[in-house]
Design a protein around this motif. Sequence first.
Motif, PDB file in Angstrom:
ATOM      1  N   GLY A 155       0.816  -1.373  -0.023  1.00  0.00           N
ATOM      2  CA  GLY A 155       0.068   0.065  -0.123  1.00  0.00           C
ATOM      3  C   GLY A 155       0.908   1.184  -0.108  1.00  0.00           C
ATOM      4  O   GLY A 155       2.076   1.239   0.033  1.00  0.00           O
TER       5      GLY A 155
ATOM      6  N   ARG B 291       0.300   4.201   5.022  1.00  0.00           N
ATOM      7  CA  ARG B 291       0.507   3.247   6.062  1.00  0.00           C
ATOM      8  C   ARG B 291       1.308   4.031   7.182  1.00  0.00           C
ATOM      9  O   ARG B 291       1.230   3.613   8.451  1.00  0.00           O
ATOM     10  CB  ARG B 291       1.497   2.220   5.602  1.00  0.00           C
ATOM     11  CG  ARG B 291       0.632   1.260   4.351  1.00  0.00           C
ATOM     12  CD  ARG B 291       1.428   0.145   4.159  1.00  0.00           C
ATOM     13  NE  ARG B 291       2.327   0.477   3.126  1.00  0.00           N
ATOM     14  CZ  ARG B 291       3.729  -0.013   3.336  1.00  0.00           C
ATOM     15  NH1 ARG B 291       3.995  -0.557   4.343  1.00  0.00           N
ATOM     16  NH2 ARG B 291       4.633   0.403   2.399  1.00  0.00           N
TER      17      ARG B 291
ATOM     18  N   THR C 100      -2.728  -2.377   2.919  1.00  0.00           N
ATOM     19  CA  THR C 100      -3.996  -1.810   2.787  1.00  0.00           C
ATOM     20  C   THR C 100      -4.642  -2.779   1.497  1.00  0.00           C
ATOM     21  O   THR C 100      -4.209  -3.825   1.211  1.00  0.00           O
ATOM     22  CB  THR C 100      -3.683  -0.487   1.724  1.00  0.00           C
ATOM     23  OG1 THR C 100      -2.821  -0.735   0.720  1.00  0.00           O
ATOM     24  CG2 THR C 100      -2.753   0.455   2.447  1.00  0.00           C
TER      25      THR C 100
ATOM     26  N   GLY D 240     -10.991   0.722   8.119  1.00  0.00           N
ATOM     27  CA  GLY D 240     -11.054   1.593   6.767  1.00  0.00           C
ATOM     28  C   GLY D 240     -11.663   2.594   7.015  1.00  0.00           C
ATOM     29  O   GLY D 240     -12.191   3.229   8.206  1.00  0.00           O
TER      30      GLY D 240
ATOM     31  N   VAL E 106     -11.121   2.159   0.607  1.00  0.00           N
ATOM     32  CA  VAL E 106      -9.624   2.022   1.169  1.00  0.00           C
ATOM     33  C   VAL E 106      -9.693   1.597   2.544  1.00  0.00           C
ATOM     34  O   VAL E 106     -10.516   2.103   3.635  1.00  0.00           O
ATOM     35  CB  VAL E 106      -9.110   3.472   1.242  1.00  0.00           C
ATOM     36  CG1 VAL E 106      -7.462   3.285   2.186  1.00  0.00           C
ATOM     37  CG2 VAL E 106      -8.746   3.993  -0.336  1.00  0.00           C
TER      38      VAL E 106
ATOM     39  N   PHE F 196      -7.620  -1.343   5.459  1.00  0.00           N
ATOM     40  CA  PHE F 196      -6.276  -1.942   5.903  1.00  0.00           C
ATOM     41  C   PHE F 196      -6.262  -3.133   6.733  1.00  0.00           C
ATOM     42  O   PHE F 196      -7.239  -3.185   7.553  1.00  0.00           O
ATOM     43  CB  PHE F 196      -5.393  -0.724   6.257  1.00  0.00           C
ATOM     44  CG  PHE F 196      -5.799  -0.141   7.667  1.00  0.00           C
ATOM     45  CD1 PHE F 196      -5.526  -0.767   9.113  1.00  0.00           C
ATOM     46  CD2 PHE F 196      -6.876   0.665   7.831  1.00  0.00           C
ATOM     47  CE1 PHE F 196      -5.878  -0.171  10.164  1.00  0.00           C
ATOM     48  CE2 PHE F 196      -7.204   1.346   8.723  1.00  0.00           C
ATOM     49  CZ  PHE F 196      -7.064   0.842  10.020  1.00  0.00           C
TER      50      PHE F 196
ATOM     51  N   ASP G  85      -3.256   2.958  -5.831  1.00  0.00           N
ATOM     52  CA  ASP G  85      -3.042   3.983  -4.549  1.00  0.00           C
ATOM     53  C   ASP G  85      -3.749   5.496  -4.981  1.00  0.00           C
ATOM     54  O   ASP G  85      -3.251   6.231  -4.010  1.00  0.00           O
ATOM     55  CB  ASP G  85      -1.420   3.947  -4.342  1.00  0.00           C
ATOM     56  CG  ASP G  85      -0.616   4.809  -5.425  1.00  0.00           C
ATOM     57  OD1 ASP G  85      -1.227   5.159  -6.421  1.00  0.00           O
ATOM     58  OD2 ASP G  85       0.528   4.945  -5.307  1.00  0.00           O
TER      59      ASP G  85
ATOM     60  N   GLU H 131      -5.779   5.758  -2.052  1.00  0.00           N
ATOM     61  CA  GLU H 131      -4.920   5.929  -1.030  1.00  0.00           C
ATOM     62  C   GLU H 131      -4.381   6.980  -0.607  1.00  0.00           C
ATOM     63  O   GLU H 131      -4.033   7.638   0.201  1.00  0.00           O
ATOM     64  CB  GLU H 131      -4.027   4.656  -0.890  1.00  0.00           C
ATOM     65  CG  GLU H 131      -4.576   3.313  -0.890  1.00  0.00           C
ATOM     66  CD  GLU H 131      -3.543   2.075  -1.130  1.00  0.00           C
ATOM     67  OE1 GLU H 131      -2.368   2.186  -1.238  1.00  0.00           O
ATOM     68  OE2 GLU H 131      -4.206   1.134  -1.247  1.00  0.00           O
TER      69      GLU H 131
END
Length: 480
Positions: free
Chosen positions: A166, A171, A192, A330, A341, A343, A367, A370
């Motif tokens: 991710g 992160r 992710t 999330g 998105v 995780f 991403d 993200e």
Amino acid sequence: MTNTVIQAAISRDSGEPLADQIVRAVAARIDDKHLRAGARMPSIRQFAGAHGVSPFTVVASYDRLVAQGYLESRRGAGFFVRERSSLNTGLQARLAPGPAEAPAEAPKLDVVWLIRNLFRQAPGQASSAAGVLPAEWLDGPGIAGALRAIGRQPGAMLLNYGNPYGYLPLRQQLQRKLAELEIEARPEQIVTTVGATQALDLVARELCRPGDTVFVDDPAWFLMFGSFAALGLKVVGIPRLADGPDLAQLAAMASLHKPRLYVVNSVLHNPSSTSLSAAKAFQVLRIAEEHGITIVEDDIYCDLHPGQAAQPATRMAPLDQLRRVIYLGGFSKSLAANLRVGFIAASPELAQRLADRKMLGTLTTSDLGERVVYKILSEGVYRKHLERIRARLDGARPQAIRRVEALGLRLESLPTAGMFLWVDAGRDTSVLAAQAMEQGLLLAPGSLFSPSQLPSTRMRLNVAAFEDARLWDFLASLPS
């Protein structure tokens, strides 16, 4: 082509883009057979001059007609009307009215029925059956601003695959978010996902094999029942009480079934909006240790909870520090479901295995979403946004409870946070849901929230959708 026909279809006062009008007019001429397959279209310059539009508008219109299968571009020769394929013909035949058929059987009210009907609603439309907040409660302008800012970044950054784990800055931001919950997790322990749905799927695929047993709360989030069953897993429900699972049942069923996983909402349980007590949390971890069970703590409603200082709620991941507990989170409930998105936070070794499994299934997650979430989280506006949502829920919830109780419906527990009420209607709510659907109103009957799928008098209501007068009219019409 008859220029006067196309010209008459173009209006500069309608507010509709000229390219849209041209595409619609030309497509209609082709569908009506006034333009035959193989006919050569006017050149871009000729069309622009004849209709008083710019060449750029004609180029955009022709390109869209090519993409929709109406025209084809022949290099050096121009644009020609395309032969309409059998695919298009078949589609038109399927759309055309056919002979009357015998009345269809009444639809089966199962998980697929509920999800299908939720997605049939108009985008952003509030529903008492939905598990998300209404669009107007969320920060659309903030998300649009984040998207625009990301769009101004160098193009090369947006064109390649993302990191299998991710987007790293996200992160790192999640590491700080988890630290506030007293969960220690380095960025390499965070993977992710495409929402909590993919997170559960990855965990189940990695840790279970067909024939294994998975425990879930009963009631619980219905989508995972079908997802686990599709993997060949046996799904067993553990009765959920106001402060967590029934410990006697959990211990007895653990001895009997030896489950691989136990998926639990510790905070703001779906559908009751209740939370796990500290005493229950310790006991669940003790039973899991005794029987070798991995706990999957689904904390998707985390950000709707006001925090431990305001209301007691205990998570198991801080107590266990990701040794036996896998933590899922999330942003579909607090930012936008469309961002998708989520995780997973797990031990370093398991996180690597989950990232590898993610690569086998999807290579990486996109991403772009993200980056949007990272920008919103890192700029400090998210906290204020959450405060507004919680305040709005806190205002709506007491009113909803009063109205529910005034109608003679019963609540076993009175939640003080979250978006759901778990209501006892005193009658089979699958029958109620079928009656409501006849009036265009979607309800979430209790049978869907149990892996047994047995008839239930319960149903889940979303307090954020209680402004729908149709819901109250329907509930008020029920015989006492």
